[in-house]
Motif scaffolding. Structure first.
Motif, PDB file in Angstrom:
ATOM      1  N   ASP A  98       0.807  -1.223   0.000  1.00  0.00           N
ATOM      2  CA  ASP A  98       0.000   0.000   0.000  1.00  0.00           C
ATOM      3  C   ASP A  98       0.840   1.273   0.000  1.00  0.00           C
ATOM      4  O   ASP A  98       0.301   2.375   0.049  1.00  0.00           O
ATOM      5  CB  ASP A  98      -0.928   0.011   1.221  1.00  0.00           C
ATOM      6  CG  ASP A  98      -2.002  -1.061   1.140  1.00  0.00           C
ATOM      7  OD1 ASP A  98      -2.271  -1.544   0.014  1.00  0.00           O
ATOM      8  OD2 ASP A  98      -2.562  -1.437   2.182  1.00  0.00           O
ATOM      9  N   GLY A  99       2.169   1.106  -0.003  1.00  0.00           N
ATOM     10  CA  GLY A  99       3.041   2.267  -0.093  1.00  0.00           C
ATOM     11  C   GLY A  99       3.325   2.966   1.216  1.00  0.00           C
ATOM     12  O   GLY A  99       3.782   4.111   1.233  1.00  0.00           O
ATOM     13  N   GLU A 100       3.068   2.284   2.338  1.00  0.00           N
ATOM     14  CA  GLU A 100       3.282   2.903   3.644  1.00  0.00           C
ATOM     15  C   GLU A 100       4.722   2.770   4.134  1.00  0.00           C
ATOM     16  O   GLU A 100       5.095   3.371   5.133  1.00  0.00           O
ATOM     17  CB  GLU A 100       2.335   2.271   4.678  1.00  0.00           C
ATOM     18  CG  GLU A 100       0.856   2.496   4.356  1.00  0.00           C
ATOM     19  CD  GLU A 100      -0.059   1.711   5.270  1.00  0.00           C
ATOM     20  OE1 GLU A 100       0.445   1.144   6.270  1.00  0.00           O
ATOM     21  OE2 GLU A 100      -1.268   1.647   4.997  1.00  0.00           O
ATOM     22  N   ARG A 101       5.534   1.981   3.443  1.00  0.00           N
ATOM     23  CA  ARG A 101       6.934   1.774   3.854  1.00  0.00           C
ATOM     24  C   ARG A 101       7.853   2.024   2.665  1.00  0.00           C
ATOM     25  O   ARG A 101       8.453   1.111   2.114  1.00  0.00           O
ATOM     26  CB  ARG A 101       7.130   0.358   4.403  1.00  0.00           C
ATOM     27  CG  ARG A 101       6.246   0.060   5.604  1.00  0.00           C
ATOM     28  CD  ARG A 101       6.728  -1.154   6.352  1.00  0.00           C
ATOM     29  NE  ARG A 101       5.919  -1.408   7.528  1.00  0.00           N
ATOM     30  CZ  ARG A 101       6.325  -2.126   8.566  1.00  0.00           C
ATOM     31  NH1 ARG A 101       7.540  -2.640   8.588  1.00  0.00           N
ATOM     32  NH2 ARG A 101       5.538  -2.309   9.608  1.00  0.00           N
ATOM     33  N   THR A 102       7.946   3.262   2.283  1.00  0.00           N
ATOM     34  CA  THR A 102       8.702   3.625   1.085  1.00  0.00           C
ATOM     35  C   THR A 102      10.207   3.699   1.325  1.00  0.00           C
ATOM     36  O   THR A 102      10.964   3.925   0.387  1.00  0.00           O
ATOM     37  CB  THR A 102       8.221   4.985   0.551  1.00  0.00           C
ATOM     38  OG1 THR A 102       8.355   5.969   1.605  1.00  0.00           O
ATOM     39  CG2 THR A 102       6.762   4.914   0.128  1.00  0.00           C
ATOM     40  N   ASP A 103      10.640   3.525   2.576  1.00  0.00           N
ATOM     41  CA  ASP A 103      12.056   3.668   2.893  1.00  0.00           C
ATOM     42  C   ASP A 103      12.835   2.360   2.758  1.00  0.00           C
ATOM     43  O   ASP A 103      14.014   2.302   3.088  1.00  0.00           O
ATOM     44  CB  ASP A 103      12.216   4.196   4.328  1.00  0.00           C
ATOM     45  CG  ASP A 103      11.557   3.278   5.358  1.00  0.00           C
ATOM     46  OD1 ASP A 103      10.607   2.568   4.988  1.00  0.00           O
ATOM     47  OD2 ASP A 103      12.001   3.291   6.519  1.00  0.00           O
ATOM     48  N   PRO A 105      14.819  -0.031   0.612  1.00  0.00           N
ATOM     49  CA  PRO A 105      15.481   0.047  -0.700  1.00  0.00           C
ATOM     50  C   PRO A 105      15.077  -1.071  -1.660  1.00  0.00           C
ATOM     51  O   PRO A 105      14.935  -0.841  -2.860  1.00  0.00           O
ATOM     52  CB  PRO A 105      16.968  -0.046  -0.351  1.00  0.00           C
ATOM     53  CG  PRO A 105      17.065   0.417   1.063  1.00  0.00           C
ATOM     54  CD  PRO A 105      15.793  -0.040   1.723  1.00  0.00           C
ATOM     55  N   ARG A 106      14.893  -2.262  -1.144  1.00  0.00           N
ATOM     56  CA  ARG A 106      14.658  -3.422  -2.008  1.00  0.00           C
ATOM     57  C   ARG A 106      13.379  -3.299  -2.838  1.00  0.00           C
ATOM     58  O   ARG A 106      13.289  -3.861  -3.936  1.00  0.00           O
ATOM     59  CB  ARG A 106      14.613  -4.692  -1.154  1.00  0.00           C
ATOM     60  CG  ARG A 106      14.426  -5.969  -1.965  1.00  0.00           C
ATOM     61  CD  ARG A 106      14.580  -7.183  -1.082  1.00  0.00           C
ATOM     62  NE  ARG A 106      14.142  -8.388  -1.767  1.00  0.00           N
ATOM     63  CZ  ARG A 106      14.134  -9.580  -1.220  1.00  0.00           C
ATOM     64  NH1 ARG A 106      14.573  -9.739   0.023  1.00  0.00           N
ATOM     65  NH2 ARG A 106      13.704 -10.639  -1.881  1.00  0.00           N
ATOM     66  N   ILE A 107      12.381  -2.579  -2.336  1.00  0.00           N
ATOM     67  CA  ILE A 107      11.108  -2.495  -3.056  1.00  0.00           C
ATOM     68  C   ILE A 107      10.998  -1.246  -3.910  1.00  0.00           C
ATOM     69  O   ILE A 107      10.032  -1.089  -4.656  1.00  0.00           O
ATOM     70  CB  ILE A 107       9.916  -2.549  -2.078  1.00  0.00           C
ATOM     71  CG1 ILE A 107       9.936  -1.339  -1.146  1.00  0.00           C
ATOM     72  CG2 ILE A 107       9.906  -3.848  -1.316  1.00  0.00           C
ATOM     73  CD1 ILE A 107       8.677  -1.201  -0.323  1.00  0.00           C
ATOM     74  N   GLN A 108      11.970  -0.360  -3.795  1.00  0.00           N
ATOM     75  CA  GLN A 108      11.925   0.866  -4.590  1.00  0.00           C
ATOM     76  C   GLN A 108      12.149   0.538  -6.059  1.00  0.00           C
ATOM     77  O   GLN A 108      13.054  -0.186  -6.420  1.00  0.00           O
ATOM     78  CB  GLN A 108      12.968   1.862  -4.088  1.00  0.00           C
ATOM     79  CG  GLN A 108      12.675   2.375  -2.678  1.00  0.00           C
ATOM     80  CD  GLN A 108      13.789   3.251  -2.136  1.00  0.00           C
ATOM     81  OE1 GLN A 108      14.789   3.488  -2.787  1.00  0.00           O
ATOM     82  NE2 GLN A 108      13.610   3.750  -0.919  1.00  0.00           N
ATOM     83  N   GLY A 109      11.307   1.081  -6.904  1.00  0.00           N
ATOM     84  CA  GLY A 109      11.451   0.870  -8.336  1.00  0.00           C
ATOM     85  C   GLY A 109      10.768  -0.375  -8.866  1.00  0.00           C
ATOM     86  O   GLY A 109      10.820  -0.642 -10.067  1.00  0.00           O
ATOM     87  N   LEU A 110      10.129  -1.169  -7.990  1.00  0.00           N
ATOM     88  CA  LEU A 110       9.411  -2.346  -8.469  1.00  0.00           C
ATOM     89  C   LEU A 110       8.175  -1.921  -9.248  1.00  0.00           C
ATOM     90  O   LEU A 110       7.451  -1.024  -8.837  1.00  0.00           O
ATOM     91  CB  LEU A 110       8.991  -3.239  -7.301  1.00  0.00           C
ATOM     92  CG  LEU A 110      10.085  -4.007  -6.557  1.00  0.00           C
ATOM     93  CD1 LEU A 110       9.464  -4.835  -5.446  1.00  0.00           C
ATOM     94  CD2 LEU A 110      10.869  -4.900  -7.510  1.00  0.00           C
ATOM     95  N   CYS A 111       7.936  -2.600 -10.350  1.00  0.00           N
ATOM     96  CA  CYS A 111       6.725  -2.325 -11.129  1.00  0.00           C
ATOM     97  C   CYS A 111       5.502  -2.728 -10.309  1.00  0.00           C
ATOM     98  O   CYS A 111       5.481  -3.816  -9.713  1.00  0.00           O
ATOM     99  CB  CYS A 111       6.770  -3.130 -12.435  1.00  0.00           C
ATOM    100  SG  CYS A 111       5.315  -2.937 -13.469  1.00  0.00           S
ATOM    101  N   PRO A 112       4.466  -1.869 -10.230  1.00  0.00           N
ATOM    102  CA  PRO A 112       3.261  -2.219  -9.458  1.00  0.00           C
ATOM    103  C   PRO A 112       2.688  -3.548  -9.918  1.00  0.00           C
ATOM    104  O   PRO A 112       2.689  -3.880 -11.106  1.00  0.00           O
ATOM    105  CB  PRO A 112       2.309  -1.062  -9.768  1.00  0.00           C
ATOM    106  CG  PRO A 112       3.194   0.079 -10.143  1.00  0.00           C
ATOM    107  CD  PRO A 112       4.362  -0.543 -10.851  1.00  0.00           C
ATOM    108  N   ARG A 113       2.187  -4.312  -8.962  1.00  0.00           N
ATOM    109  CA  ARG A 113       1.731  -5.655  -9.294  1.00  0.00           C
ATOM    110  C   ARG A 113       0.527  -5.649 -10.225  1.00  0.00           C
ATOM    111  O   ARG A 113       0.318  -6.590 -10.987  1.00  0.00           O
ATOM    112  CB  ARG A 113       1.452  -6.436  -8.014  1.00  0.00           C
ATOM    113  CG  ARG A 113       0.246  -5.938  -7.226  1.00  0.00           C
ATOM    114  CD  ARG A 113       0.416  -6.199  -5.765  1.00  0.00           C
ATOM    115  NE  ARG A 113      -0.848  -6.064  -5.040  1.00  0.00           N
ATOM    116  CZ  ARG A 113      -1.432  -4.901  -4.795  1.00  0.00           C
ATOM    117  NH1 ARG A 113      -0.905  -3.767  -5.221  1.00  0.00           N
ATOM    118  NH2 ARG A 113      -2.569  -4.865  -4.109  1.00  0.00           N
ATOM    119  N   ASP A 114      -0.317  -4.590 -10.191  1.00  0.00           N
ATOM    120  CA  ASP A 114      -1.433  -4.540 -11.127  1.00  0.00           C
ATOM    121  C   ASP A 114      -0.939  -4.378 -12.564  1.00  0.00           C
ATOM    122  O   ASP A 114      -1.559  -4.881 -13.509  1.00  0.00           O
ATOM    123  CB  ASP A 114      -2.420  -3.435 -10.759  1.00  0.00           C
ATOM    124  CG  ASP A 114      -1.771  -2.065 -10.679  1.00  0.00           C
ATOM    125  OD1 ASP A 114      -0.563  -1.983 -10.410  1.00  0.00           O
ATOM    126  OD2 ASP A 114      -2.476  -1.069 -10.892  1.00  0.00           O
TER     127      ASP A 114
END
Length: 273
Positions: A98-103, A105-114
């Protein structure tokens, strides 16, 4: 005509209701047969695919299947079998999604699953196609499941870190509760840094604070403990801590509150006199 077979009547009824809710009457005809087969007869394939079929599938998978997928990953690949642990990890995973943990690094830049699902469905769906959802789920969702696996892995890492942090906090809480208070009251003024004052509002220098630290406890502690503020506070074990700040969600202040609990009083900077 597009025909989709479901092994679960509940799933068939659910996605049929989704298709109906977003259908444009002049674009497609929908049928649900025997609670297992959905037939879609589009008047314009491209428009129906873009406006009904793909959005409907994405909504169904995200809202009704995703939790099940992530739970299966947790249980079957990472062997988390305790329900409480599963719930806590999935809660973290959902907050990441849901974007509540933007800090992190590993998930930054991942293409949204939808977007992953949209690409998969766009490549798979064709006019006059007959398929079962179970086969589609098994053979066509590898990229989407891999994305969920990444979220689950990060959530597990975050869960373990939080468990370590809670253990760390509890050990400090227990230690300070066992100590005799060396000062009745401590005041902490938080601006750019932290300035500490004793019972009489006299400034305590870094050297004075360090002199209070129980070096044996700090040395034996398994996690890093801040030697400038947290270690002296735990060693002093004050009966009251007054914190003056305009940023009550500061990480160090929250840690102090977690350790000392009801002993902490939060005030604005303007109240420090």
């Amino acid at each position: 005509m597009l025909e989709i077979l479901f092994s679960s009547p509940k799933e068939a009824r659910t996605i049929y209701a989704i298709f109906r809710s977003i259908r444009k009457e002049f674009l497609s005809e929908l049928q649900l047969i025997n609670d297992e087969l959905i037939k879609i007869s589009p008047k314009s394939w491209d428009v129906s695919l873009e406006q009904i079929v793909i959005p409907g599938f994405i909504q169904f998978i995200l809202e009704y299947k995703e939790h099940q997928f992530m739970l299966s990953i947790l249980k079957e690949e990472y062997y988390f079998v305790e329900e409480i642990e599963q719930q806590q990890i999935l809660q973290i995973a959902n907050s990441i999604i849901d974007g509540e943990r933007t800090d992190i690094p590993r998930i930054q830049g991942l293409c949204p699953r939808d977007e992953v699902l949209k690409e998969t469905l766009g490549m798979f769906l064709k006019p006059e196609l007959n398929f079962s959802f179970a086969s589609f789920q098994k053979f066509r969702l590898h990229q989407y499941i891999a994305r969920l696996r990444e979220y689950v892995e990060v959530a597990i890492e975050e869960y373990k870190l939080e468990q370590e942090y809670q253990s760390f906090i509890q050990s400090l809480r227990d230690y300070q509760c066992e100590q005799k208070s060396k000062l009745e009251r401590i005041s902490i003024v938080h601006k750019e840094g932290y300035v500490v004052y004793d019972d009489n509002k006299q400034h305590l220098s870094d050297d004075q604070l360090t002199a209070y630290v129980d070096q044996g406890f700090i040395y034996q502690h398994p996690m890093y403990i801040d030697s400038n503020l947290l270690a002296p506070l735990v060693s002093i074990a004050p009966k009251e801590i007054f914190v003056y700040t305009n940023d009550s969600i500061d990480g160090m202040i929250q840690t102090i509150q977690n350790i000392f609990q009801e002993k902490v009083r939060i005030h604005s900077l303007a109240e420090f006199t």
